[in-house]
Design an enzyme around this catalytic site. Sequence first.
Site, PDB file in Angstrom:
ATOM      1  NE  ARG A 280      71.198  62.835 -13.153  1.00  0.00           N
ATOM      2  CZ  ARG A 280      71.885  63.147 -11.818  1.00  0.00           C
ATOM      3  NH1 ARG A 280      73.163  63.446 -12.139  1.00  0.00           N
ATOM      4  NH2 ARG A 280      71.179  63.020 -10.812  1.00  0.00           N
TER       5      ARG A 280
ATOM      6  CE  LYS B 271      70.961  59.222  -9.324  1.00  0.00           C
ATOM      7  NZ  LYS B 271      72.303  59.677  -8.965  1.00  0.00           N
TER       8      LYS B 271
ATOM      9  CD  GLU C 180      80.518  57.536 -10.932  1.00  0.00           C
ATOM     10  OE1 GLU C 180      79.542  58.247  -9.937  1.00  0.00           O
ATOM     11  OE2 GLU C 180      79.823  57.204 -11.914  1.00  0.00           O
TER      12      GLU C 180
HETATM   13  C1  PLP Z   1      73.526  60.143  -8.582  1.00  0.00           C
HETATM   14  C2  PLP Z   1      75.128  59.700  -8.644  1.00  0.00           C
HETATM   15  C3  PLP Z   1      75.966  60.669  -8.721  1.00  0.00           C
HETATM   16  C4  PLP Z   1      75.912  61.886  -8.191  1.00  0.00           C
HETATM   17  O1  PLP Z   1      75.020  62.721  -9.143  1.00  0.00           O
HETATM   18  P1  PLP Z   1      74.343  64.257  -8.326  1.00  0.00           P
HETATM   19  O2  PLP Z   1      73.546  64.677  -9.552  1.00  0.00           O
HETATM   20  O3  PLP Z   1      75.656  65.123  -8.035  1.00  0.00           O
HETATM   21  O4  PLP Z   1      73.647  63.688  -7.149  1.00  0.00           O
HETATM   22  C5  PLP Z   1      77.201  60.146  -8.921  1.00  0.00           C
HETATM   23  N1  PLP Z   1      77.396  59.151  -8.953  1.00  0.00           N
HETATM   24  C6  PLP Z   1      76.421  57.912  -9.062  1.00  0.00           C
HETATM   25  C7  PLP Z   1      76.655  56.755  -9.752  1.00  0.00           C
HETATM   26  C8  PLP Z   1      75.293  58.151  -8.828  1.00  0.00           C
HETATM   27  O5  PLP Z   1      74.022  57.529  -9.156  1.00  0.00           O
END
Ligand code: PLP
Length: 348
Positions: free
Chosen positions: A84, A191, A227
């Site tokens: 990722r 991210k 989200e």
């Molecule tokens: C990190 C994150 C998640 C969750 O991802 P995981 O891999 O399950 O920790 C979901 N939404 C956003 C915007 C994130 O930054």
Amino acid sequence: MVEPHEINWQELSFAYTPTKYMFIARCGADQKWQEGEVVPYQDIPMSPAACVLNYGQGLFEGLKAFSGKDDKIYLFRPEENAMRISEGCERLCVPPLPVEIFLNGISEIARANREYVPPFREESFSQGSLYIRPVIWGTGPILGVAPAPSYTFVIFACPVGAYFKKGFQAIKLKVTTEYFRATKGGTGYIKAIGNYATGMLPAQIAKKEGFQEILYLDTKECKYIEEVGAANFFCYLNGTLVTPELDGRILPGITRSSILELAQKRLGLKVEERKVSLEEVFQSEEAFSTGTAAVVSPVGSIFYKGKEHLINGGEPGPLTKKLFEILVNIQHGFDPDHYGWSQEVCQR
Ligand SMILES: *Cc1c(COP(=O)(O)O)cnc(C)c1O
């Protein structure tokens, strides 16, 4: 610096407690990443003209190291984080960090800080963990808006307590039609550090009003769920577990994909990744959010246009609880891991 023996494991929260070691690797103008090394935890000197400080060229990851019943330390699906961040690098014009450098750094940092991994506890709701934060910044100086001439990859770690100390608790969400998290063609699926500061104001307003999180909708029709703050959304209706499809705006959560797989393989549930409208969610039997921090958070109510809609009477639903337990039990080695998700690092 807090010494491991000074930590009261039962009292641990999500507050930041630095640990003794961090990992660092650099990438210069040749676009080649160094192998990197573990060093004592320290500040990072940087030019005021660093690209990340002026233009936000940076991205992060988040994962946890757990103590198992056998007193060994485990990581959960770290190669997913490696892939990722690599995808994120591409979107932000950062030289892609090789998967091996990322994975080696994660193992090294967990091993170096192993005394900071909270010890195993018998009750699945009270498990703590070592939160691991990898981050890449464009640290080289540049004046015009363009990729940095050099980069820094750092991994630091912090022991954290169980999210649900007082037991599994449902959260109250507020839908916003005023603020949005991501748009088509943007960076919602990675991210990127810049994605998170924009959510602080709506979250702050919601918290003042007594809600725990914001529920974001799509920018186009303002109708479909995206989200929950910085976590993925799920609902259970008509015997199907549904979650918004990955459309370039949604972050592909590793907890999200693990829950989808467990729901199908362990519980034989039908799952769907598709557009989910707010109206459907109000009809749901259960709803929850997923992410590394809380794993699974039950949603008790959703506030929208002056009205509060209760889900499962405001209480955590049975399926939500079941999925949480299945996943936590795999992470801590209570249950056998049939999927090759848990990766042993060392003895605690
Ligand atoms: C990190 C994150 C998640 C969750 O991802 P995981 O891999 O399950 O920790 C979901 N939404 C956003 C915007 C994130 O930054």
